[in-house]
Design an enzyme around this catalytic site. Structure first.
Site, PDB file in Angstrom:
ATOM      1  CE1 TYR A  53      41.206  36.884 -40.986  1.00 36.24           C
ATOM      2  CE2 TYR A  53      39.227  37.083 -39.654  1.00 36.24           C
ATOM      3  CZ  TYR A  53      39.878  37.230 -40.866  1.00 36.24           C
ATOM      4  OH  TYR A  53      39.200  37.699 -41.943  1.00 36.24           O
ATOM      5  CD  GLU A  55      44.729  39.261 -42.030  1.00 37.54           C
ATOM      6  OE1 GLU A  55      45.380  40.204 -41.531  1.00 37.54           O
ATOM      7  OE2 GLU A  55      43.655  39.414 -42.638  1.00 37.54           O
ATOM      8  CG  ASP A 199      48.795  24.354 -62.590  1.00 41.77           C
ATOM      9  OD1 ASP A 199      48.612  23.509 -61.698  1.00 41.77           O
ATOM     10  OD2 ASP A 199      47.896  25.098 -63.039  1.00 41.77           O
ATOM     11  CB  THR A 225      44.459  21.496 -56.837  1.00 42.75           C
ATOM     12  OG1 THR A 225      44.725  20.232 -57.464  1.00 42.75           O
ATOM     13  CG2 THR A 225      44.098  22.517 -57.902  1.00 42.75           C
ATOM     14  CE  LYS A 228      41.886  20.098 -60.146  1.00 43.70           C
ATOM     15  NZ  LYS A 228      42.360  20.982 -61.222  1.00 43.70           N
ATOM     16  NE  ARG A 234      36.339  21.433 -53.910  1.00 42.56           N
ATOM     17  CZ  ARG A 234      36.558  20.959 -55.138  1.00 42.56           C
ATOM     18  NH1 ARG A 234      36.961  21.752 -56.096  1.00 42.56           N
ATOM     19  NH2 ARG A 234      36.350  19.697 -55.410  1.00 42.56           N
TER      20      ARG A 234
END
Ligand SMILES: *Cc1c(COP(=O)(O)O)cnc(C)c1O
Length: 417
Positions: A53, A55, A199, A225, A228, A234
């Site tokens: 974790y 954060e 984008d 992303t 691609k 991903r």
């Protein structure tokens, strides 16, 4: 094989993973948004960082034990900045869609207006489609391509910007095969005082290699992303100017996510390391050459391509007048061992479920080592399958030939169960 280690007793899951690996090996992967991440990227994504974790951001975490998470995230920042020359980056978005959501939240309030590319002209769901959060939370308007050239209608964009006066203009698309003129988008945004968000989810790899112009000098915020053409895990990325950094960070966490996926950040780091190597540029050039070869071969037998061809990794075939729709083409190709997807074409009247287009990309095949002469063979398979789209036994025979051909391009050779 890395992904199956420890799964010896879970036969059902092992079998599914194994079958997916074999599917990827034996078929021609031509979905324009897909690619094959390297074994290094897969290994980093399967690392012990999945347990952590973290954060917050480097040096500002809400949990203890983040010293190596900090090192990892800082190294990833350095690599992304080196690739794209941006002032600031956030590498935590779980996906392209959540990167867009964070970007919108950083500069918009619910009800504010967005001007994005029409879905049927190549835009993405998150650019204002009614079924997406973007269409539900914001007042969305769209621009598109010109009917004659099928290139973005920049005059109309400027007209819409001046009449609608949107708070945000979004450039970027999922099925637009041509280079986007960011200078024109900047002009449109300046005319109405809008923030320009680019984008680059699809063509980020081309930007990294210098083949597609970079949006970074033009846009306040650039989203992407990582899976691609960029060929990572991903996930998503947001590049921005220092003036937007605080707002972007706050909207990613705590605005819409909890803990970052640090194993995926590790995989992004591995992918960015690869994108900095000289052979990444060769790869992107080959991807575009392959797409252009595919375009030439399909055109030569009479298929009409939206905009007449491509400058990028993808083509959009307009099947109107060919006797089959996008769904039928997708199904026939699937039976022939070729994976692609149906897509809307600009100005079409067909339903979303049976659109008239077929989108094909070369990023994944190029990763497997396909060159133009191999694309010639791939084109013959595609043409043959579409010609015999209702002859199942013929399609099965093509699938066998596809497999015999494709297996010559090893995929994850060290991996097996
Ligand atoms: C693929 C894509 C996205 C969304 O990415 P996900 O990771 O699937 O959420 C966003 N924008 C564009 C233009 C895309 O092509």
């Amino acid at each position: 094989m890395v992904t199956l280690k420890g799964l010896e007793l879970d036969q059902r899951l092992s079998q599914i993973l194994h079958r997916e690996l074999e599917r990827q090996r034996r078929k021609l992967e031509m979905i324009a948004s897909e690619n094959f991440a390297s074994e290094a990227v897969l290994a980093a994504g399967a690392s012990v960082f999945t347990n952590k974790y973290a954060e917050g951001y480097p040096e500002r975490r809400y949990y203890g034990g983040c010293e190596y998470a900090d090192e990892l995230e800082v190294l990833t920042h350095q690599r992304v900045k080196k690739i794209f020359g941006c002032e600031y980056v956030n590498v935590q978005p779980h996906s392209g869609s959540s990167a867009n959501m964070a970007a919108y939240f950083a500069v918009l309030k619910p009800g504010d207006s967005i001007l994005g590319m029409d879905l049927s002209h190549g835009g993405h769901l998150t650019h204002g489609a009614a079924v997406s959060f973007s269409g539900r939370l914001f007042s969305c308007h769209s621009y598109g391509v010109s009917k004659e050239t099928e290139l973005i209608d920049y005059d109309r964009l400027i007209e819409l910007a001046t009449t609608i006066k949107p708070k945000v203009i979004v450039a970027g698309a999922s099925s637009y095969p041509r280079i986007i003129d960011f200078q024109k988008f900047r002009e449109a945004a300046d005319l109405c005082g809008a923030v320009l968000i680019v984008d680059m989810a699809h063509f980020a790899g081309l930007v990294a290699a210098g083949i597609h112009p970079s949006p970074v000098p033009y846009a306040e915020i650039v989203t992407s992303t990582t899976h691609k053409t960029l060929r990572g895990p991903r996930g998503g990325l947001i590049l921005c100017r220092l003036s937007q950094a605080k707002a972007i960070d706050e909207q990613v966490f705590p605005g819409l996510q909890g803990g970052p996926l640090m194993h995926i950040v590790a995989a992004k780091c591995a992918a960015m390391g690869e994108a900095l190597q000289p052979d990444f540029i060769d790869y992107q050039h080959q991807t575009v050459k392959n797409a252009q070869r595919l375009a030439a071969r399909l055109s030569s037998v009479g298929y009409r391509l939206v905009s007449g061809g491509t400058d990028t990794h993808l083509i959009l075939v307009d099947l109107r007048g060919s006797g089959l729709n996008g769904q039928q083409a997708q199904t026939a190709l699937d039976l022939a061992g070729i994976t692609a997807n149906k897509n809307m074409v600009p100005f079409e009247k067909e339903s979303f479920k049976a659109p008239s287009g077929l989108r094909l990309g070369t990023a994944a095949l190029t990763t497997r080592g396909f060159k133009e002469s191999d694309i010639d063979q791939v084109s013959r398979f595609i043409i043959d399958a579409l010609d015999h789209h209702d002859d199942e036994s013929k399609l099965k025979k093509i699938a066998q030939k596809v497999e015999d051909f494709t297996i010559n391009f090893p995929l994850y050779p060290g991996m097996d169960s």
